[in-house]
Motif scaffolding. Structure first.
Motif, PDB file in Angstrom:
ATOM      1  N   SER A  58       0.811  -1.214   0.000  1.00  0.00           N
ATOM      2  CA  SER A  58       0.000   0.000   0.000  1.00  0.00           C
ATOM      3  C   SER A  58       0.848   1.270   0.000  1.00  0.00           C
ATOM      4  CB  SER A  58      -0.935   0.015   1.211  1.00  0.00           C
ATOM      5  OG  SER A  58      -1.851  -1.052   1.130  1.00  0.00           O
ATOM      6  N   THR A  59       1.891   1.307   0.812  1.00  0.00           N
ATOM      7  CA  THR A  59       2.727   2.498   0.900  1.00  0.00           C
ATOM      8  C   THR A  59       3.486   2.718  -0.398  1.00  0.00           C
ATOM      9  OG1 THR A  59       2.948   2.196   3.285  1.00  0.00           O
ATOM     10  CG2 THR A  59       4.538   3.659   2.221  1.00  0.00           C
ATOM     11  N   ALA A  60       4.102   1.672  -0.913  1.00  0.00           N
ATOM     12  CA  ALA A  60       4.848   1.788  -2.171  1.00  0.00           C
ATOM     13  C   ALA A  60       3.909   2.160  -3.316  1.00  0.00           C
ATOM     14  CB  ALA A  60       5.570   0.478  -2.480  1.00  0.00           C
ATOM     15  N   ASN A  61       2.713   1.593  -3.335  1.00  0.00           N
ATOM     16  CA  ASN A  61       1.744   1.901  -4.378  1.00  0.00           C
ATOM     17  C   ASN A  61       1.315   3.367  -4.302  1.00  0.00           C
ATOM     18  OD1 ASN A  61       0.005   1.075  -6.574  1.00  0.00           O
ATOM     19  ND2 ASN A  61      -1.683   1.375  -5.137  1.00  0.00           N
ATOM     20  N   ALA A  62       1.087   3.868  -3.097  1.00  0.00           N
ATOM     21  CA  ALA A  62       0.676   5.266  -2.938  1.00  0.00           C
ATOM     22  C   ALA A  62       1.793   6.217  -3.374  1.00  0.00           C
ATOM     23  CB  ALA A  62       0.285   5.536  -1.489  1.00  0.00           C
ATOM     24  N   ALA A  63       3.033   5.882  -3.039  1.00  0.00           N
ATOM     25  CA  ALA A  63       4.165   6.717  -3.453  1.00  0.00           C
ATOM     26  C   ALA A  63       4.306   6.708  -4.967  1.00  0.00           C
ATOM     27  CB  ALA A  63       5.454   6.221  -2.792  1.00  0.00           C
ATOM     28  N   ALA A  64       4.203   5.538  -5.572  1.00  0.00           N
ATOM     29  CA  ALA A  64       4.309   5.430  -7.025  1.00  0.00           C
ATOM     30  C   ALA A  64       3.168   6.173  -7.715  1.00  0.00           C
ATOM     31  CB  ALA A  64       4.317   3.956  -7.442  1.00  0.00           C
ATOM     32  N   ALA A  65       1.966   6.090  -7.169  1.00  0.00           N
ATOM     33  CA  ALA A  65       0.816   6.777  -7.757  1.00  0.00           C
ATOM     34  C   ALA A  65       1.022   8.291  -7.737  1.00  0.00           C
ATOM     35  CB  ALA A  65      -0.465   6.404  -7.013  1.00  0.00           C
ATOM     36  N   ALA A  66       1.592   8.820  -6.660  1.00  0.00           N
ATOM     37  CA  ALA A  66       1.857  10.261  -6.575  1.00  0.00           C
ATOM     38  C   ALA A  66       2.879  10.678  -7.626  1.00  0.00           C
ATOM     39  CB  ALA A  66       2.343  10.624  -5.180  1.00  0.00           C
ATOM     40  N   LEU A  67       3.890   9.859  -7.851  1.00  0.00           N
ATOM     41  CA  LEU A  67       4.905  10.170  -8.854  1.00  0.00           C
ATOM     42  C   LEU A  67       4.329  10.113 -10.269  1.00  0.00           C
ATOM     43  CD1 LEU A  67       7.859   8.245  -7.217  1.00  0.00           C
ATOM     44  CD2 LEU A  67       7.638  10.741  -7.445  1.00  0.00           C
ATOM     45  N   VAL A  68       3.511   9.127 -10.543  1.00  0.00           N
ATOM     46  CA  VAL A  68       2.869   9.020 -11.855  1.00  0.00           C
ATOM     47  C   VAL A  68       1.923  10.202 -12.070  1.00  0.00           C
ATOM     48  CG1 VAL A  68       1.243   7.650 -13.222  1.00  0.00           C
ATOM     49  CG2 VAL A  68       3.158   6.533 -12.069  1.00  0.00           C
ATOM     50  N   ALA A  69       1.181  10.569 -11.023  1.00  0.00           N
ATOM     51  CA  ALA A  69       0.272  11.713 -11.133  1.00  0.00           C
ATOM     52  C   ALA A  69       1.035  13.006 -11.412  1.00  0.00           C
ATOM     53  CB  ALA A  69      -0.554  11.853  -9.850  1.00  0.00           C
ATOM     54  N   ALA A  70       2.292  13.077 -10.942  1.00  0.00           N
ATOM     55  CA  ALA A  70       3.127  14.259 -11.176  1.00  0.00           C
ATOM     56  C   ALA A  70       3.809  14.220 -12.541  1.00  0.00           C
ATOM     57  CB  ALA A  70       4.164  14.387 -10.068  1.00  0.00           C
ATOM     58  N   GLY A  71       3.601  13.117 -13.287  1.00  0.00           N
ATOM     59  CA  GLY A  71       4.125  13.047 -14.641  1.00  0.00           C
ATOM     60  C   GLY A  71       5.261  12.088 -14.886  1.00  0.00           C
ATOM     61  N   ALA A  72       5.631  11.277 -13.899  1.00  0.00           N
ATOM     62  CA  ALA A  72       6.707  10.305 -14.104  1.00  0.00           C
ATOM     63  C   ALA A  72       6.331   9.349 -15.229  1.00  0.00           C
ATOM     64  CB  ALA A  72       6.969   9.511 -12.826  1.00  0.00           C
ATOM     65  N   ALA A  73       7.315   9.003 -16.059  1.00  0.00           N
ATOM     66  CA  ALA A  73       7.078   8.072 -17.161  1.00  0.00           C
ATOM     67  C   ALA A  73       6.847   6.659 -16.646  1.00  0.00           C
ATOM     68  CB  ALA A  73       8.254   8.094 -18.135  1.00  0.00           C
ATOM     69  N   SER A  74       7.583   6.283 -15.603  1.00  0.00           N
ATOM     70  CA  SER A  74       7.417   4.966 -14.989  1.00  0.00           C
ATOM     71  C   SER A  74       8.007   5.004 -13.591  1.00  0.00           C
ATOM     72  CB  SER A  74       8.102   3.880 -15.813  1.00  0.00           C
ATOM     73  OG  SER A  74       9.494   4.035 -15.786  1.00  0.00           O
ATOM     74  N   VAL A  75       7.563   4.060 -12.768  1.00  0.00           N
ATOM     75  CA  VAL A  75       8.060   3.939 -11.400  1.00  0.00           C
ATOM     76  C   VAL A  75       8.288   2.461 -11.113  1.00  0.00           C
ATOM     77  CG1 VAL A  75       7.614   4.355  -8.957  1.00  0.00           C
ATOM     78  CG2 VAL A  75       6.787   5.996 -10.660  1.00  0.00           C
ATOM     79  N   SER A  76       9.496   2.130 -10.663  1.00  0.00           N
ATOM     80  CA  SER A  76       9.809   0.778 -10.202  1.00  0.00           C
ATOM     81  C   SER A  76       9.927   0.824  -8.686  1.00  0.00           C
ATOM     82  CB  SER A  76      11.133   0.299 -10.791  1.00  0.00           C
ATOM     83  OG  SER A  76      11.052   0.212 -12.201  1.00  0.00           O
ATOM     84  N   VAL A  77       9.667  -0.291  -8.034  1.00  0.00           N
ATOM     85  CA  VAL A  77       9.770  -0.366  -6.577  1.00  0.00           C
ATOM     86  C   VAL A  77      10.776  -1.450  -6.213  1.00  0.00           C
ATOM     87  CG1 VAL A  77       8.528  -0.809  -4.432  1.00  0.00           C
ATOM     88  CG2 VAL A  77       7.392   0.411  -6.287  1.00  0.00           C
ATOM     89  N   LEU A  78      11.737  -1.081  -5.369  1.00  0.00           N
ATOM     90  CA  LEU A  78      12.714  -2.033  -4.833  1.00  0.00           C
ATOM     91  C   LEU A  78      12.475  -2.152  -3.332  1.00  0.00           C
ATOM     92  CD1 LEU A  78      15.971  -0.791  -6.579  1.00  0.00           C
ATOM     93  CD2 LEU A  78      14.486  -2.674  -7.270  1.00  0.00           C
ATOM     94  N   VAL A  79      12.468  -3.387  -2.829  1.00  0.00           N
ATOM     95  CA  VAL A  79      12.280  -3.596  -1.395  1.00  0.00           C
ATOM     96  C   VAL A  79      13.383  -4.493  -0.853  1.00  0.00           C
ATOM     97  CG1 VAL A  79       9.775  -3.284  -1.450  1.00  0.00           C
ATOM     98  CG2 VAL A  79      10.726  -5.561  -1.741  1.00  0.00           C
ATOM     99  N   ALA A  80      13.745  -4.253   0.407  1.00  0.00           N
ATOM    100  CA  ALA A  80      14.771  -5.062   1.055  1.00  0.00           C
ATOM    101  C   ALA A  80      14.203  -6.371   1.580  1.00  0.00           C
ATOM    102  CB  ALA A  80      15.416  -4.284   2.197  1.00  0.00           C
ATOM    103  N   ALA A  81      12.942  -6.344   2.030  1.00  0.00           N
ATOM    104  CA  ALA A  81      12.315  -7.545   2.578  1.00  0.00           C
ATOM    105  C   ALA A  81      10.827  -7.511   2.262  1.00  0.00           C
ATOM    106  CB  ALA A  81      12.526  -7.616   4.078  1.00  0.00           C
ATOM    107  N   ARG A  82      10.248  -8.704   2.178  1.00  0.00           N
ATOM    108  CA  ARG A  82       8.812  -8.839   1.894  1.00  0.00           C
ATOM    109  C   ARG A  82       8.224  -9.762   2.930  1.00  0.00           C
ATOM    110  NH1 ARG A  82       4.054  -7.552  -0.004  1.00  0.00           N
ATOM    111  NH2 ARG A  82       3.097  -8.875  -1.538  1.00  0.00           N
ATOM    112  N   THR A  83       7.133  -9.349   3.585  1.00  0.00           N
ATOM    113  CA  THR A  83       6.495 -10.225   4.553  1.00  0.00           C
ATOM    114  C   THR A  83       5.533 -11.160   3.841  1.00  0.00           C
ATOM    115  OG1 THR A  83       4.711  -8.666   4.990  1.00  0.00           O
ATOM    116  CG2 THR A  83       6.660  -8.488   6.383  1.00  0.00           C
ATOM    117  N   PRO A  84       5.279 -12.323   4.438  1.00  0.00           N
ATOM    118  CA  PRO A  84       4.358 -13.270   3.796  1.00  0.00           C
ATOM    119  C   PRO A  84       2.917 -12.802   3.841  1.00  0.00           C
ATOM    120  CG  PRO A  84       5.184 -14.163   5.864  1.00  0.00           C
ATOM    121  CD  PRO A  84       5.844 -12.838   5.647  1.00  0.00           C
TER     122      PRO A  84
END
Length: 68
Positions: free
Chosen positions: A42-68
């Protein structure tokens, strides 16, 4: 914002809505969001959505760990 560790999926999604905005010039850029731990995304998606709304061509997300 308060920590989301004790919240469920729906509360996390709602808590991340409209949390981020972009003041910088990102139009046409390819950006990367770095998150320490991803649970629901949810947090990464919200951050990416704000960047896309500001005109970013694309947004990738990198994470150090993922919970199950």
């Amino acid at each position: 914002t308060p920590r989301q560790t004790a919240q469920g999926r729906r509360a996390r999604r709602l808590g991340a809505q409209n949390l981020f905005y972009c003041e910088g010039e990102v139009r046409g850029r390819h950006l990367v969001v770095v998150d320490d731990v991803m649970t629901t995304g949810s947090t990464a998606n919200a951050a990416a959505a704000a960047l896309v709304a500001a005109g970013a061509a694309s947004v990738s997300v990198l994470v150090a760990a993922r919970t199950p």
